[in-house]
Enzyme design. Structure first.
Site: not given
Length: 245
Positions: A64-66, A165
């Site tokens: 998962l993204d930060r 996103r």
């Protein structure tokens, strides 16, 4: 949002599901899953506290993204991690994300089909719409609206980096707090309003899929409520953490 290195107690408190093959944890926003070249806090550095009697710590089955929160799957041993990797690779694991976006679609449901390619060599993981890129599809449903915002449930059919996103931004309704593809500030509030809400994992042919739900994190509450979320988590909370099988 910068999240400090979780203590053993903090990372254990984030376990949503545990069995003999895998763990699902509720990833906090603001911390990378991997050790980066510059060091700093990362989830992997806390995995030793999640061995639960096994000789090695668990291993990430995906990323998962930060700045994304929510359901993160870990394999507890090599064979399990390989099996999970194949399920992710072949699209057998269904994922539902909650996002709060600026503006929003006029319809109540739909699908985004925009191929994605790398923005440029220097930006690493950053992506852009690219007619010659990799096929990328996302289903979405409107869960609520208010204050010029829309609360979406999004299901990525494909699993491209930054897919949700870029798809939201390219559709004209960027995710609140997105400081790469949207209008989010480089520092400070609002932070990215993207949460891996639910994951369904068909790990065993002889058992029903494992379904895990991650509670909405505090930094999403205000804008979710503006879109009509009533704060009710009990009805959709994950099953109690199971003992090892």
């Amino acid at each position: 949002m910068d999240t400090p290195q979780p203590t053993p107690e903090e990372i254990q408190a984030r376990v949503l599901h545990r069995d003999g093959l895998m763990l699902v944890i509720d990833k906090p926003a603001g911390i990378a899953v991997h050790r980066g070249p510059k060091g700093g806090p990362n989830l992997e550095a806390s995995f030793d506290a999640l061995r639960y009697g096994l000789p090695r710590p668990p291993v990430l089955a995906h990323r998962l993204d930060r700045d994304t929160s929510g359901c993160l799957v870990l394999g507890r041993h090599r064979k399990a991690t390989a099996s999970l990797g194949l399920l992710f690779k072949h699209g057998k694991i269904s994922k539902t994300y909650w996002a709060v976006v600026e503006g929003g679609p006029t319809e109540n449901e739909g699908e985004i089909d925009i191929p994605l390619g790398r923005l440029d060599a220097e930006r690493g993981w950053w992506q852009k719409p690219d007619p010659n890129g990799f096929p990328s599809q996302t289903k979405w449903n409107v869960m609520g609206r208010g204050d010029g915002l829309t609360w979406l449930a999004m299901e990525p059919i494909t699993g491209r980096t930054h897919q949700l996103r870029v798809h939201c931004a390219a559709s004209g309704w960027p995710i609140v707090g997105d400081n790469i593809y949207g209008n989010g500030p480089r520092f400070g509030e609002p932070t990215l309003h993207l949460h891996a809400r639910e994951i369904v994992i068909p790990l065993s042919k002889n058992k029903p899929p494992v379904r895990v739900v991650a509670p909405a994190p505090a930094h999403l509450h205000e804008r979710l409520q503006a879109c009509g979320w009533n704060g009710e988590e009990a009805a959709t909370a994950a099953e109690p953490v199971a003992a090892d099988e």
